[in-house]
Design a protein around this motif. Structure first.
Motif, PDB file in Angstrom:
ATOM      1  N   ASN A  56     -15.014   0.755  -0.791  1.00 21.04           N
ATOM      2  CA  ASN A  56     -14.430   0.344   0.480  1.00 21.04           C
ATOM      3  C   ASN A  56     -13.244  -0.586   0.293  1.00 21.04           C
ATOM      4  OD1 ASN A  56     -16.064   1.239   3.052  1.00 21.04           O
ATOM      5  ND2 ASN A  56     -17.595   0.859   1.478  1.00 21.04           N
ATOM      6  N   VAL A  57     -13.322  -1.493  -0.673  1.00 20.24           N
ATOM      7  CA  VAL A  57     -12.187  -2.388  -0.914  1.00 20.24           C
ATOM      8  C   VAL A  57     -10.989  -1.596  -1.436  1.00 20.24           C
ATOM      9  CG1 VAL A  57     -11.368  -4.348  -2.257  1.00 20.24           C
ATOM     10  CG2 VAL A  57     -13.668  -4.392  -1.300  1.00 20.24           C
ATOM     11  N   VAL A  58     -11.245  -0.634  -2.318  1.00 17.33           N
ATOM     12  CA  VAL A  58     -10.160   0.224  -2.806  1.00 17.33           C
ATOM     13  C   VAL A  58      -9.548   1.013  -1.650  1.00 17.33           C
ATOM     14  CG1 VAL A  58      -9.655   2.243  -4.233  1.00 17.33           C
ATOM     15  CG2 VAL A  58     -11.015   0.371  -5.162  1.00 17.33           C
ATOM     16  N   ASP A  59     -10.382   1.461  -0.739  1.00 11.61           N
ATOM     17  CA  ASP A  59      -9.892   2.170   0.449  1.00 11.61           C
ATOM     18  C   ASP A  59      -8.950   1.282   1.259  1.00 11.61           C
ATOM     19  OD1 ASP A  59      -9.489   3.896   2.539  1.00 11.61           O
ATOM     20  OD2 ASP A  59     -11.524   3.793   3.326  1.00 11.61           O
ATOM     21  N   LEU A  60      -9.333   0.028   1.472  1.00 14.81           N
ATOM     22  CA  LEU A  60      -8.478  -0.896   2.220  1.00 14.81           C
ATOM     23  C   LEU A  60      -7.191  -1.211   1.457  1.00 14.81           C
ATOM     24  CD1 LEU A  60     -11.077  -3.444   3.651  1.00 14.81           C
ATOM     25  CD2 LEU A  60      -9.659  -1.872   4.969  1.00 14.81           C
ATOM     26  N   LEU A  61      -7.313  -1.465   0.147  1.00 16.72           N
ATOM     27  CA  LEU A  61      -6.122  -1.778  -0.645  1.00 16.72           C
ATOM     28  C   LEU A  61      -5.159  -0.599  -0.685  1.00 16.72           C
ATOM     29  CD1 LEU A  61      -7.749  -3.721  -3.626  1.00 16.72           C
ATOM     30  CD2 LEU A  61      -6.384  -4.669  -1.760  1.00 16.72           C
ATOM     31  N   SER A 110      -4.611   1.358   1.648  1.00 12.38           N
ATOM     32  CA  SER A 110      -3.973   1.471   2.978  1.00 12.38           C
ATOM     33  C   SER A 110      -3.383   0.135   3.401  1.00 12.38           C
ATOM     34  CB  SER A 110      -5.003   1.943   4.007  1.00 12.38           C
ATOM     35  OG  SER A 110      -5.690   3.089   3.580  1.00 12.38           O
ATOM     36  N   THR A 111      -2.888  -0.649   2.453  1.00 11.75           N
ATOM     37  CA  THR A 111      -2.424  -2.004   2.744  1.00 11.75           C
ATOM     38  C   THR A 111      -1.359  -2.030   3.832  1.00 11.75           C
ATOM     39  OG1 THR A 111      -2.951  -2.804   0.526  1.00 11.75           O
ATOM     40  CG2 THR A 111      -1.302  -4.038   1.763  1.00 11.75           C
ATOM     41  N   ASN A 112      -0.358  -1.180   3.713  1.00 12.58           N
ATOM     42  CA  ASN A 112       0.729  -1.195   4.698  1.00 12.58           C
ATOM     43  C   ASN A 112       0.221  -0.852   6.100  1.00 12.58           C
ATOM     44  OD1 ASN A 112       2.667  -1.871   2.777  1.00 12.58           O
ATOM     45  ND2 ASN A 112       3.052   0.265   2.252  1.00 12.58           N
ATOM     46  N   LEU A 113      -0.619   0.175   6.176  1.00 12.54           N
ATOM     47  CA  LEU A 113      -1.149   0.586   7.476  1.00 12.54           C
ATOM     48  C   LEU A 113      -2.060  -0.480   8.064  1.00 12.54           C
ATOM     49  CD1 LEU A 113      -1.513   2.771   9.651  1.00 12.54           C
ATOM     50  CD2 LEU A 113      -3.403   3.681   8.284  1.00 12.54           C
ATOM     51  N   VAL A 114      -2.940  -1.035   7.228  1.00  9.74           N
ATOM     52  CA  VAL A 114      -3.886  -2.044   7.701  1.00  9.74           C
ATOM     53  C   VAL A 114      -3.155  -3.302   8.156  1.00  9.74           C
ATOM     54  CG1 VAL A 114      -5.788  -3.547   7.012  1.00  9.74           C
ATOM     55  CG2 VAL A 114      -5.791  -1.156   6.317  1.00  9.74           C
ATOM     56  N   SER A 115      -2.170  -3.745   7.371  1.00  8.13           N
ATOM     57  CA  SER A 115      -1.417  -4.951   7.723  1.00  8.13           C
ATOM     58  C   SER A 115      -0.630  -4.761   9.013  1.00  8.13           C
ATOM     59  CB  SER A 115      -0.463  -5.329   6.588  1.00  8.13           C
ATOM     60  OG  SER A 115      -1.185  -5.595   5.406  1.00  8.13           O
ATOM     61  N   LYS A 116      -0.195  -3.533   9.255  1.00  6.50           N
ATOM     62  CA  LYS A 116       0.568  -3.256  10.464  1.00  6.50           C
ATOM     63  C   LYS A 116      -0.325  -3.213  11.695  1.00  6.50           C
ATOM     64  CE  LYS A 116       3.972   0.000  12.340  1.00  6.50           C
ATOM     65  NZ  LYS A 116       4.726   1.244  12.101  1.00  6.50           N
ATOM     66  N   LYS A 117      -1.496  -2.593  11.575  1.00  5.45           N
ATOM     67  CA  LYS A 117      -2.383  -2.436  12.736  1.00  5.45           C
ATOM     68  C   LYS A 117      -3.241  -3.662  12.987  1.00  5.45           C
ATOM     69  CE  LYS A 117      -4.029   1.355  14.147  1.00  5.45           C
ATOM     70  NZ  LYS A 117      -4.781   2.599  14.406  1.00  5.45           N
TER      71      LYS A 117
END
Length: 1288
Positions: free
Chosen positions: A816-821, A823-830
């Motif tokens: 799950n952490v790898v999944d978030l990392l 998608s860093t740009n998308l997660v940081s934007k949303k």
């Protein structure tokens, strides 16, 4: 009053075995005492800091006065420069904060009209503030300077009245606003008369007075937004509403622009005034050291005290101590400063008279001429007398012996202070939510360091509320939240199920549904029991298994306990009313009404009809509670023709106010814990989930290790995630989720996805709680942690069970952490909370986790090198051999054997760690130094853990488990990591896999039976089964024989009365009943009723629509998985391939790290040598070496721990504020409701069973410490912060 039960079923059975149901963990008396201490401390701190801020600022003003002697005339620019710094310091802080938010959070460019409006008023305010403080006040006396700062409220009174008249909403605060404006104008008049009477021809004085009046009036525009907001909100003009909306959405950019404008204007006024006043800036670089030190101390005190006063005042409001800790201290601050400056002057004046030894009366003018003006200008000796004389110097312009001068000056000061009080009188009637957002408390982010108390008081939100608008607002805000308690159960033990049932019944008593005076929330409990059925012996019929039967008996027992808490001897009710059992497409449903009206719904799942395991139980209740119960009713309304737009608004509101409390089958929690979580979701609309502090329970070394591990994880890791970003995992054993977040795109629908890929089995099924949070975070929802919300759950007590549990958690966490990392740009934007710096922190944490085995090998190598006195390279080789061998064996041996080997190695490593720890401590004592890498590490970590534990006094005893945690580090981070990675292809649950022996369901209400009674009871159960199943006489005899073999031999006791159900039921009644036993539900009814004579059920059925819903849901999402051996084999092979690929990468990275370190150690490449010093910082002649790679890793780890420690400190303060606010509100409400409830019964004084000590009894001693700020005056309609109402 309810009539007492005169027909007691068993009058001889009034003795009960009552389990511990009170709150035995929370020290409420200590917390209430700490609350008093905290409130008193905050009040004193706010008062003291306000005095320090104002006194230091006025000292700077005094030092810049042209006649004062502490600073020479040519040195005055330094004092003026410090005044400018105090003006722009808050602006710089706002600028930095706004830039941060604009970069990492949402920001919008404002329209030109918004920019023009804001910059116009900011220009006026900044010019007025600079002119007042830099130009005018240095030429006025100290009393006027103290008082004139109160006059900045003059336009606030006028704008309050204008706002109320404009929106045509006038209430009792209109008169105080008008009176305040008039009184302040009178103060200006008295001030003008005082100074003009002295010398009407003095043009300079007239200019300074005029600038002071004009500057203070311009400054009073500072809070225009507070009243403009009221006008815009109440106005019907779309132009004003659009303008206000744009101001709100573009706050960050507007603050950046206005802050830059303020800094520029202040700099321009300061830069222009110094040359105009014939002063030279060059002197700033050549100030003597003593004067520099004086100025630096004063400006330092001013800046720090202003910032801290603002923060503590905000904390006071959030603590629900507005009157005691906010209003009163700030009102008194100006008076205290006045006393602080005037009293020393009076005392010095009297001392001067005494020293003259004359009977003549020396007036103040003579005193100024003889003692003040001709004093020695040398600054040698004590500084205080010089400052007193400087203050006196400012008063020499006035004749303080003249009654008229004193009267005018006192009148002006009193008028301004009274005006400030009247303008801010509405604050006394604030209704503040338990926790309040800062933007809802204050209109502006900016505080004014020059007049800190006035800026705080005038910056509080002003709202207009009439009786009609108040009722409307209360109606909107009092919409109760709907809480669904959703517990997933499987193979919990009797004691574990007892914990959660007591928690639910405790909540029922705390928030009763029937006749409740509370409207904050209602709740409904749902238990989803996995695999609750088993095949009947020698038949294919499905009966409830042992665990399900235990749950029914526990419900019966706990219901009786809570039902009879406040009953007298013979009012005890032994039968449970209002129960029904329903056959459903997924199995069966048992509905029980708790004593206070709330329902418990037990969903017994049959794995032959519906998919089992925890995630699918969660999918089941998500679609049932949020899909069927929430959405279907609105669809029905839409079909009836209701407006779709109105329905959308209603749906959004209900989704926002509907919460799901995820629980495990053994969770134990108090009502207060739930309310503290509700506070977070109610106050912050973008919080999708909030979790509490999870405490593992149990006994044994494995549990002791977990207690400290959980503590450190919550103390440092979760708090850091909460403060700097978002919590990545909200555990399913006790977490509150918002329905709106769960029903968002790509959350609930995605969560219902069946695993098809190997990686999905690991990410989706092995850590479902973390995956659900990952989905929420990727959709922009915030996940929070509340340390005050305690919950208790059983932890694995065996080494094998612990390893199997972590085998699931480890790989799923990494996935799950790898999944978030990724998608860093998308997660940081949303997600505004998930900034890129926070993602960088998570990346470092992930790298640390990946390299944990190698790091432990380094630590073990250092231990071996220290003990055996061998080279680092040789020690590293020795340290790598055991884990390498274990890694190879794990690929070949069965899981149980792997765990056995890990247990043996864990013991060996534990002894090694113990020896090394003791050796390092002995070495520190022997060498008298702690400045070696190992010593620094141990000392630093010990200090951090001890300080952290001291900040969690309730959990301080957990420190004793710290030694066990330290010696188990190799097992937890080396062996467990290897076991988890090698066995990641095994997707079994790992815990409770083996069905334990059925425990004897011995309850307090169950009496052991004699042989004859046992035969009767057995015969009754067999007859029920015969009626259900319609079996032959021969089959009945076989079942009777089987059951008789299962029944243990009873202990002889006195025989029961012979009026049992079996004895009193004639044969013809049994025959009549036989025709009714033709459905599974009736069969289960008989089976459940046979467990206890206190259980009486009625058979109900689902309505047609709900029955169809379950069939469609099962068909689409929850159909039982087919036993496809070919597909299972394929999945197994794919999981093994994935395991091999991940393991190769994982251990290859560790190997690279080890080889690189080995090369550095073997060839002494880039070795850094440092001298070892003793405690006196003297060299001992010895050296220690540090490799660059190790140093880099240690520094990274140190920074990470330091950040976590800072986050923990901040989170502790926020938790204290929340807890104090809770103690200030909830207990008094509970006390009021409890008093009303007690007044309805006359039998409570003679009650046999006293009320349990739950959260409702917090208020028992509340009258001793009742310091409430709340008002009961129903005629007050103003004073709401942020348009919110008091939460109950």
């Amino acid at each position: 009053m309810e009539e007492p039960n005169r027909d007691l079923k068993r009058p001889w059975d009034t003795c009960r075995e009552v389990p511990v149901i009170e709150d035995e963990h929370t020290p409420w008396k200590l917390l209430k005492f700490l609350k008093i201490i905290a409130l008193f401390a905050v009040a004193i701190i706010v008062f003291g800091l306000a005095i320090c801020s104002k006194a230091s600022f006025l000292l700077l003003i005094t030092l810049s006065h042209e006649d004062t002697k502490t600073l020479q005339a040519e040195q005055k620019p330094v004092a003026l420069l410090c005044i400018g710094c105090s003006l722009i310091a808050p602006t710089v802080l706002v600028l930095l904060k706004s830039i941060w938010k604009a970069c990492y959070k949402s920001s919008k460019l404002p329209r030109k009209s918004s920019v023009a409006l804001v910059l116009f008023f900011e220009f006026l305010v900044s010019v007025g503030l600079a002119v007042l403080t830099i130009v005018a006040m240095p030429h006025l006396d100290i009393v006027t300077n103290v008082a004139i700062l109160n006059s900045v409220a003059v336009l606030s009174g006028f704008l309050q009245a204008v706002a109320q008249c404009t929106v045509k909403r006038m209430n009792i605060f209109l008169l105080p606003s008008i009176v305040a404006f008039v009184v302040m104008v009178v103060g200006y008049c008295l001030f003008l008369v005082l100074y003009m009477m002295k010398d009407p021809a003095d043009v300079k004085t007239a200019v300074w007075v005029g600038l002071a009046v004009g500057g203070s009036i311009l400054v009073s525009f500072n809070w225009w937004e507070n009243y403009f907001r009221v006008v815009c909100v109440k106005s019907k003009s779309n132009i004003l509403k659009n303008l206000f909306e744009d101001l709100n959405k573009s706050q960050n950019m507007l603050h950046i622009m206005s802050s830059l404008l303020r800094i520029v204007v202040t700099a321009c006024v300061l830069g222009a005034y110094v040359p105009l006043a014939q002063m030279d800036w060059d002197i700033v670089t050549s100030i003597p050291s003593r004067e520099t030190r004086i100025i630096a101390i004063i400006i330092g005190v001013q800046l720090i005290s202003s910032a801290l006063c603002h923060w503590f005042a905000l904390a006071a409001c959030k603590m629900h101590a507005v009157r005691r800790c906010f209003i009163v201290p700030l009102y008194l601050a100006s008076l205290a400063v006045m006393v602080l400056f005037i009293v020393p002057v009076i005392l010095d004046y009297q001392d001067h008279q005494l020293n003259l030894n004359t009977t003549e009366n020396i007036n103040f003018t003579s005193y100024c001429a003889e003692a003040v003006n001709v004093r020695n200008q040398s600054l040698s000796g004590n500084l205080f007398p010089h400052l007193v004389l400087d203050v006196t110097q400012t008063l020499c312009f006035l004749d303080m012996s003249n009654t008229a001068d004193i009267g005018l000056l006192t009148g002006a000061a009193a008028s301004w202070w009274i005006g400030l009080v009247l303008v801010t009188i509405h604050i006394w009637y604030f209704n503040i939510n338990r926790i309040q957002k800062t933007q809802d408390l204050f209109g502006r982010r900016l505080y004014e360091g020059a007049f800190i108390e006035q800026s705080l008081l005038l910056n509080t939100r002003f709202n207009i509320r009439t009786r009609k608008s108040k009722k409307k607002q209360n109606k909107e805000d009092d919409i109760p939240a709907m809480i669904y308690l959703c517990a997933t159960m499987w193979h919990e033990t009797y004691e574990e199920m007892m914990n959660i049932m007591i928690s639910m019944f405790r909540l029922d008593k705390y928030r009763p549904k029937a006749g409740s005076k509370f409207n904050d929330f209602t709740f409904e409990a749902h238990l989803f029991f996995d695999d609750a059925f088993e095949n009947a012996q020698e038949t294919q019929d499905r009966h409830l298994n042992t665990y399900a039967k235990d749950l029914v008996q526990i419900i019966t027992e706990v219901h009786g306990i809570f039902k009879n808490l406040d009953k007298t001897f013979f009012e005890i009710q032994q039968e449970i009313p209002h129960q029904s059992i329903i056959e459903t497409p997924y199995g069966a449903r048992l509905v029980v009404e708790m004593p206070h009206g709330n329902n418990i719904v037990v969903h017994f799942k049959d794995k032959q009809k519906i998919r089992n395991k925890k995630r699918w139980s969660q999918v089941m209740y998500l679609y049932y509670l949020l899909g069927w119960k929430l959405m279907t009713k609105y669809h029905t309304d839409w079909k009836k023709g209701e407006n779709e737009t109105d329905l959308k608004i209603k749906i959004k509101r209900e989704k926002h106010n509907t919460y799901l409390l995820a629980l495990d089958g053994d969770t134990d929690f108090q009502p207060a814990a739930l309310l503290l979580l509700i506070d977070r979701l109610k106050m912050y609309p973008r919080v999708g989930a909030a979790c509490g502090r999870i405490h593992p329970t149990g006994s044994g070394p494995a549990v002791w290790f977990q207690k400290f591990e959980y503590a450190v994880s919550h103390w440092l890791q979760k708090t850091a995630e909460h403060v700097f970003g978002c919590v990545l995992c909200s555990p399913g054993c006790f977490s509150l989720f918002r329905a709106e977040a769960l029903m968002d795109d790509n959350v609930m629908k995605k969560y219902s996805t069946k695993s098809t890929e190997p990686s999905q089995y690991i990410q989706y099924d092995q850590g479902e709680d973390r995956w659900l949070c990952t989905l929420l975070l990727k959709q922009g929802w915030r996940v929070e942690y509340n340390a005050a919300s305690d919950a208790y759950t059983n932890a694995p007590q065996e080494f094998k069970e612990l390893y199997n549990q972590r085998k699931r958690w480890g790989p799923s966490t990494m996935a799950n952490v790898v999944d978030l990392l990724g998608s860093t740009n998308l997660v940081s934007k949303k997600n505004p909370s998930m900034s890129k710096p926070f993602m960088l922190y998570q990346l470092f944490a992930m790298i640390s986790a990946i390299l944990a085995p190698a790091t432990i090998c380094f630590m073990v190598a250092g231990s071996l090198s220290f003990i055996l006195n061998i080279s680092s390279a040789a020690a590293l080789v020795l340290a790598v051999i055991p884990p390498a061998i274990y890694l190879g064996l794990c690929f070949k041996l069965k899981a149980d054997t792997q765990i056995t080997i890990a247990a043996v190695l864990s013991i060996m490593y534990a002894f090694l760690m113990l020896v090394v720890t003791m050796s390092i401590i002995a070495s520190m004592v022997k060498e008298k130094t702690i400045l070696t890498p190992s010593s620094i590490f141990i000392v630093a970590m010990s200090i951090i853990y001890i300080v952290t534990a001291l900040l969690h006094p309730q959990e301080l005893p957990l420190l004793f488990y710290g030694l066990l945690y330290i010696i188990c580090i190799p097992s937890a981070y080396l062996l467990l990591t290897i076991y988890s990675m090698v066995n990641m292809n095994s997707v079994s649950w790992g815990t409770r896999e083996t069905k334990p022996a059925a425990e004897a369901a011995s309850t307090a209400a169950t009496i052991q039976q004699t042989k004859s009674q046992k035969v009767k009871s057995t015969f009754k159960r067999l007859c029920s089964q015969m009626k259900c199943c319609k079996k032959s006489h021969e089959r009945l005899q076989e079942e009777q024989l089987t059951m008789s073999q299962e029944i243990p031999e009873p202990i002889q006791v006195e025989p029961q009365p012979q009026n049992s159900i079996v004895d009193d039921s004639p044969q013809n009644e049994q025959q009549e009943e036989e025709t009714r036993f033709y459905t599974p539900a009736q069969c289960w009814k008989a089976q459940v009723e046979s467990l206890s004579s206190d259980i009486q059920l009625q058979v109900d059925s689902l309505d047609e629509d709900e029955d169809q819903f379950w069939k469609e849901l099962i068909e689409k999402y929850l159909e039982p998985l087919q036993n496809d051996k070919e597909k299972q084999e394929k999945t197994k092979n794919e999981l093994q391939d994935l395991r091999n690929k991940i393991n190769f990468s994982f251990f290859f990275l560790n190997a690279l790290w080890l080889v690189a370190a080995f090369v550095f150690q073997l060839f002494d490449v880039f070795q850094l040598e440092f001298d070892i010093v003793d405690l006196n910082l003297k060299k001992t002649g010895k050296k220690f070496q540090v490799e660059p790679m190790s140093l880099m890793f240690i520094l990274g780890f140190a920074i990470s721990v330091l950040l976590q420690f800072i986050g923990m400190l901040y989170h502790r303060i926020m938790t204290l504020i929340h807890y104090v606010a809770f103690l200030e509100t909830e207990p008094k409400q509970q006390k009021s409701a409890k008093t009303e409830s007690d007044s309805r019964s006359d039998a409570d004084d003679s009650s046999l069973f006293q009320s349990v000590t739950d959260m409702s009894n917090i208020s028992q001693d509340e009258s001793e410490f009742d310091l409430s700020d709340e008002s009961d005056n129903e005629n007050i309609y103003l004073g709401d912060i942020g348009d919110g109402t008091q939460e109950t």
